[in-house]
Write a protein that holds these residues in place. Structure first.
Motif, PDB file in Angstrom:
ATOM      1  N   ILE A  55      -5.836 -24.713  15.256  1.00 40.00           N
ATOM      2  CA  ILE A  55      -7.118 -25.217  15.742  1.00 40.00           C
ATOM      3  C   ILE A  55      -6.831 -26.401  16.661  1.00 40.00           C
ATOM      4  CG2 ILE A  55      -9.393 -26.099  15.148  1.00 40.00           C
ATOM      5  CD1 ILE A  55      -9.028 -24.882  12.363  1.00 40.00           C
ATOM      6  N   SER A  56      -7.181 -26.247  17.913  1.00 37.19           N
ATOM      7  CA  SER A  56      -6.946 -27.293  18.905  1.00 37.19           C
ATOM      8  C   SER A  56      -8.265 -27.975  19.256  1.00 37.19           C
ATOM      9  CB  SER A  56      -6.314 -26.680  20.163  1.00 37.19           C
ATOM     10  OG  SER A  56      -6.104 -27.667  21.140  1.00 37.19           O
ATOM     11  N   ASN A  57      -8.280 -29.291  19.235  1.00 34.58           N
ATOM     12  CA  ASN A  57      -9.455 -30.087  19.586  1.00 34.58           C
ATOM     13  C   ASN A  57      -9.164 -30.823  20.886  1.00 34.58           C
ATOM     14  OD1 ASN A  57     -11.653 -31.746  19.805  1.00 34.58           O
ATOM     15  ND2 ASN A  57     -11.314 -32.852  17.876  1.00 34.58           N
ATOM     16  N   GLU A  58      -9.763 -30.372  21.977  1.00 37.71           N
ATOM     17  CA  GLU A  58      -9.519 -30.973  23.277  1.00 37.71           C
ATOM     18  C   GLU A  58     -10.541 -32.044  23.622  1.00 37.71           C
ATOM     19  OE1 GLU A  58      -8.759 -28.092  26.307  1.00 37.71           O
ATOM     20  OE2 GLU A  58      -7.811 -26.713  24.897  1.00 37.71           O
ATOM     21  N   GLY A  59     -11.402 -32.381  22.664  1.00 41.00           N
ATOM     22  CA  GLY A  59     -12.415 -33.399  22.894  1.00 41.00           C
ATOM     23  C   GLY A  59     -11.912 -34.797  22.599  1.00 41.00           C
ATOM     24  N   ASP A  60     -12.796 -35.765  22.814  1.00 43.64           N
ATOM     25  CA  ASP A  60     -12.463 -37.170  22.593  1.00 43.64           C
ATOM     26  C   ASP A  60     -12.871 -37.659  21.211  1.00 43.64           C
ATOM     27  OD1 ASP A  60     -11.420 -37.398  25.176  1.00 43.64           O
ATOM     28  OD2 ASP A  60     -13.402 -37.829  26.037  1.00 43.64           O
ATOM     29  N   PRO A  62     -12.994 -36.638  16.841  1.00 44.76           N
ATOM     30  CA  PRO A  62     -12.483 -35.722  15.810  1.00 44.76           C
ATOM     31  C   PRO A  62     -13.588 -34.814  15.288  1.00 44.76           C
ATOM     32  CG  PRO A  62     -12.784 -37.910  14.889  1.00 44.76           C
ATOM     33  CD  PRO A  62     -13.038 -38.039  16.362  1.00 44.76           C
ATOM     34  N   ASP A  63     -13.203 -33.713  14.713  1.00 43.73           N
ATOM     35  CA  ASP A  63     -14.117 -32.816  14.016  1.00 43.73           C
ATOM     36  C   ASP A  63     -13.436 -32.434  12.711  1.00 43.73           C
ATOM     37  OD1 ASP A  63     -16.244 -31.162  13.378  1.00 43.73           O
ATOM     38  OD2 ASP A  63     -16.324 -30.216  15.351  1.00 43.73           O
ATOM     39  N   SER A  64     -14.137 -31.765  11.824  1.00 44.43           N
ATOM     40  CA  SER A  64     -13.559 -31.365  10.532  1.00 44.43           C
ATOM     41  C   SER A  64     -14.002 -29.956  10.188  1.00 44.43           C
ATOM     42  CB  SER A  64     -13.991 -32.319   9.414  1.00 44.43           C
ATOM     43  OG  SER A  64     -13.452 -33.610   9.602  1.00 44.43           O
ATOM     44  N   LEU A  65     -13.054 -29.149   9.732  1.00 42.89           N
ATOM     45  CA  LEU A  65     -13.369 -27.836   9.180  1.00 42.89           C
ATOM     46  C   LEU A  65     -13.843 -28.041   7.747  1.00 42.89           C
ATOM     47  CD1 LEU A  65     -13.267 -24.711   9.377  1.00 42.89           C
ATOM     48  CD2 LEU A  65     -10.892 -24.850   8.579  1.00 42.89           C
ATOM     49  N   ILE A  66     -15.081 -27.625   7.458  1.00 45.74           N
ATOM     50  CA  ILE A  66     -15.661 -27.911   6.143  1.00 45.74           C
ATOM     51  C   ILE A  66     -16.020 -26.649   5.359  1.00 45.74           C
ATOM     52  CG2 ILE A  66     -16.515 -30.192   6.805  1.00 45.74           C
ATOM     53  CD1 ILE A  66     -19.276 -28.938   7.219  1.00 45.74           C
ATOM     54  N   GLY A  67     -15.864 -25.488   5.958  1.00 47.85           N
ATOM     55  CA  GLY A  67     -16.191 -24.275   5.224  1.00 47.85           C
ATOM     56  C   GLY A  67     -15.768 -23.028   5.974  1.00 47.85           C
ATOM     57  N   VAL A  68     -15.651 -21.932   5.214  1.00 46.87           N
ATOM     58  CA  VAL A  68     -15.273 -20.637   5.776  1.00 46.87           C
ATOM     59  C   VAL A  68     -16.110 -19.570   5.081  1.00 46.87           C
ATOM     60  CG1 VAL A  68     -13.403 -19.017   6.236  1.00 46.87           C
ATOM     61  CG2 VAL A  68     -12.911 -21.466   6.088  1.00 46.87           C
ATOM     62  N   GLU A  69     -16.644 -18.641   5.853  1.00 42.49           N
ATOM     63  CA  GLU A  69     -17.394 -17.521   5.302  1.00 42.49           C
ATOM     64  C   GLU A  69     -16.773 -16.217   5.774  1.00 42.49           C
ATOM     65  OE1 GLU A  69     -21.408 -17.991   6.589  1.00 42.49           O
ATOM     66  OE2 GLU A  69     -21.804 -19.738   5.300  1.00 42.49           O
ATOM     67  N   VAL A  70     -16.566 -15.290   4.845  1.00 43.85           N
ATOM     68  CA  VAL A  70     -16.035 -13.968   5.178  1.00 43.85           C
ATOM     69  C   VAL A  70     -16.817 -12.915   4.410  1.00 43.85           C
ATOM     70  CG1 VAL A  70     -13.722 -14.886   5.590  1.00 43.85           C
ATOM     71  CG2 VAL A  70     -14.302 -13.973   3.335  1.00 43.85           C
ATOM     72  N   GLY A  71     -16.795 -11.693   4.918  1.00 44.79           N
ATOM     73  CA  GLY A  71     -17.474 -10.601   4.233  1.00 44.79           C
ATOM     74  C   GLY A  71     -16.545  -9.686   3.483  1.00 44.79           C
ATOM     75  N   GLU A  98      -9.511 -32.461   8.726  1.00 44.28           N
ATOM     76  CA  GLU A  98      -9.820 -33.147   9.977  1.00 44.28           C
ATOM     77  C   GLU A  98      -8.987 -32.561  11.120  1.00 44.28           C
ATOM     78  OE1 GLU A  98      -9.941 -37.593  12.055  1.00 44.28           O
ATOM     79  OE2 GLU A  98      -9.265 -37.359   9.982  1.00 44.28           O
ATOM     80  N   ILE A  99      -9.659 -32.357  12.241  1.00 46.95           N
ATOM     81  CA  ILE A  99      -8.999 -31.930  13.475  1.00 46.95           C
ATOM     82  C   ILE A  99      -9.100 -33.118  14.435  1.00 46.95           C
ATOM     83  CG2 ILE A  99      -8.798 -30.121  15.199  1.00 46.95           C
ATOM     84  CD1 ILE A  99      -8.809 -29.088  12.301  1.00 46.95           C
ATOM     85  N   PRO A 100      -8.049 -33.930  14.548  1.00 42.23           N
ATOM     86  CA  PRO A 100      -8.142 -35.144  15.366  1.00 42.23           C
ATOM     87  C   PRO A 100      -8.425 -34.826  16.838  1.00 42.23           C
ATOM     88  CG  PRO A 100      -6.199 -35.195  13.948  1.00 42.23           C
ATOM     89  CD  PRO A 100      -6.745 -33.794  13.899  1.00 42.23           C
ATOM     90  N   ALA A 101      -8.979 -35.798  17.536  1.00 48.91           N
ATOM     91  CA  ALA A 101      -9.231 -35.645  18.965  1.00 48.91           C
ATOM     92  C   ALA A 101      -7.921 -35.443  19.713  1.00 48.91           C
ATOM     93  CB  ALA A 101      -9.964 -36.877  19.494  1.00 48.91           C
ATOM     94  N   ASN A 102      -7.951 -34.552  20.714  1.00 44.06           N
ATOM     95  CA  ASN A 102      -6.787 -34.296  21.562  1.00 44.06           C
ATOM     96  C   ASN A 102      -5.534 -33.945  20.748  1.00 44.06           C
ATOM     97  OD1 ASN A 102      -8.018 -34.935  24.221  1.00 44.06           O
ATOM     98  ND2 ASN A 102      -8.252 -36.973  23.285  1.00 44.06           N
ATOM     99  N   ASP A 103      -5.739 -33.107  19.760  1.00 43.71           N
ATOM    100  CA  ASP A 103      -4.616 -32.731  18.899  1.00 43.71           C
ATOM    101  C   ASP A 103      -4.823 -31.315  18.400  1.00 43.71           C
ATOM    102  OD1 ASP A 103      -2.259 -32.921  17.540  1.00 43.71           O
ATOM    103  OD2 ASP A 103      -2.861 -34.587  16.243  1.00 43.71           O
ATOM    104  N   THR A 104      -3.784 -30.758  17.796  1.00 45.13           N
ATOM    105  CA  THR A 104      -3.826 -29.405  17.231  1.00 45.13           C
ATOM    106  C   THR A 104      -3.347 -29.449  15.791  1.00 45.13           C
ATOM    107  OG1 THR A 104      -3.465 -28.339  19.364  1.00 45.13           O
ATOM    108  CG2 THR A 104      -2.927 -27.049  17.411  1.00 45.13           C
ATOM    109  N   VAL A 105      -4.104 -28.794  14.914  1.00 41.87           N
ATOM    110  CA  VAL A 105      -3.729 -28.666  13.506  1.00 41.87           C
ATOM    111  C   VAL A 105      -3.365 -27.202  13.255  1.00 41.87           C
ATOM    112  CG1 VAL A 105      -4.534 -28.809  11.128  1.00 41.87           C
ATOM    113  CG2 VAL A 105      -5.170 -30.588  12.770  1.00 41.87           C
ATOM    114  N   VAL A 106      -2.222 -26.993  12.627  1.00 41.10           N
ATOM    115  CA  VAL A 106      -1.736 -25.639  12.360  1.00 41.10           C
ATOM    116  C   VAL A 106      -1.894 -25.327  10.880  1.00 41.10           C
ATOM    117  CG1 VAL A 106       0.245 -24.085  12.471  1.00 41.10           C
ATOM    118  CG2 VAL A 106      -0.103 -25.790  14.279  1.00 41.10           C
TER     119      VAL A 106
END
Length: 290
Positions: A55-60, A62-71, A98-106
C-alpha cells in the motif's frame, strides 16, 4: 514517492509475482495505490488463508487501514506476526495499520497480513476475488485479491508442513478426513455424537478440536508408518508451546502449529473455544487406544 517506486515496493512481497506480464495489478484511489493484492493458494480444504499486498501513500498526510471485507471468508482481520526470542511465532490482531505520508507499507509473510478465516469456497490459482479495504481517510476502496501459486513461504493454512515428524506427510485434505474418521470411530456414539473441527495438520502432527454431549477438548494426533493415531486429549494446556515441545516438537515447530491452530479457531464462537479449553487435565491415549 512516485508510482515507479511503489511498484518496486510490490516486488518486496516475499514469494509473490505479478500474474500478467506487463500488468501491475494495482488499484489507485486518490493518493493511495494498492499493489498486487494476493493470496497464496491454500492447501486442500484449508479454512484459513492470508492476504498480502503493498500500500503506497503518495499524499502529504498519513492514512490508516482499519478494516477489510470479503465475500469468500467468514471473517477478515488485520494481523501481525510476532516472534519470541525462542523463535516461537504468534499472531496478534491489529486494530489499524498506519500508512505514513509519502511511504509504502508492505503486507508480507512473517509481518503484517490479512487473516482470512472460515473460507467459504475453494481458492483456485488465478482466481480474482473482490474485496473492500476500509481506510480512515480514503474510505472504502474496492480491490481484487489474486490467488497466486503456493510458493513455500509461510502459508497460514500449512505454516510448516515438511519437518514435523519422520514419515511422509499426507495431503491436508486426506489427513483431515482420516483424522475426523479416526476420532469418530474411537469416540462417537449414537447417544452422544462427536463433532470434530477445526483440524490443523502440520506434516506428521495435528491438533483437532472436538465436542460431545456438552463437553469438549482438543486432541493431539501423530502420524507414523501405520497412519494417524490420537496421542492424547487435553484442553487449554495443549495450546501452550511448552506442552508441544514436551511432545518432541522443536520451538519453531510448536510455534508454527500453534499459530495455525489459533488462526483456525479464531473463526469460532467464543463459547466453542471455551468448551475446548474446559477439558481438565490430560488423557494419554496412544497408538493402542486408552
Amino acid at each position: 514517492m512516485n508510482r515507479a517506486l511503489g511498484l518496486v515496493a510490490a516486488l518486496l512481497l516475499a514469494g509473490t509475482a505479478f500474474a500478467h506480464p506487463g500488468s501491475a495489478h494495482e488499484i489507485v484511489m486518490g493518493d493511495l495505490q494498492i499493489i498486487h493484492a494476493n493470496i497464496p493458494a491454500p492447501a486442500g480444504r484449508a479454512q484459513v488463508a492470508a492476504g498480502y499486498m503493498a500500500i503506497s501513500n503518495e499524499g502529504d498526510h498519513p492514512d490508516s487501514l482499519i478494516g477489510v471485507e470479503v465475500g469468500f471468508a467468514a471473517k477478515a482481520m488485520l494481523h501481525t506476526t510476532d516472534f519470541s526470542a525462542e523463535g516461537v511465532a504468534s499472531m496478534k490482531h491489529v486494530q489499524a495499520l498506519e500508512i505514513p505520508a509519502n511511504d509504502t507499507v508492505v503486507l508480507e509473510p512473517g509481518g503484517y497480513h490479512i487473516m482470512l478465516m472460515g473460507l467459504t469456497q475453494p481458492l483456485i490459482v488465478g482466481d480474482m476475488l473482490p474485496a473492500t479495504l476500509i481506510f480512515e481517510q480514503a474510505g472504502r476502496v474496492q480491490i481484487e485479491f489474486m490467488v497466486d501459486p503456493a510458493d513455500g513461504s509461510v502459508d497460514h493454512s500449512t505454516m510448516d508442513h515438511s519437518s514435523m515428524g519422520h514419515g511422509t506427510p499426507a495431503p491436508t485434505a486426506a489427513a483431515d478426513a482420516e483424522i475426523g474418521a479416526l476420532l469418530k470411530a474411537q469416540f462417537d456414539t449414537a447417544e452422544t455424537p462427536l463433532t470434530v473441527a477445526p483440524i490443523t495438520v502440520q506434516g506428521n502432527v495435528a491438533i483437532a478440536g472436538w465436542a460431545q454431549g456438552g463437553r469438549g477438548g482438543r486432541a493431539f494426533l501423530r502420524q507414523d508408518d501405520k497412519g494417524w493415531f490420537v496421542e492424547l486429549c487435553s484442553g487449554a494446556s495443549l495450546m501452550l508451546p511448552a506442552t508441544l515441545q514436551s511432545l518432541g516438537l522443536s520451538a519453531p515447530q510448536a510455534g508454527a502449529l500453534l499459530a495455525s491452530a489459533k488462526a483456525a479457531e479464531a473463526a469460532l464462537a467464543p463459547e466453542t473455544i471455551a468448551l475446548f479449553d474446559s477439558f481438565d487435565g490430560t488423557m494419554i491415549i496412544g497408538r493402542n487406544g486408552h
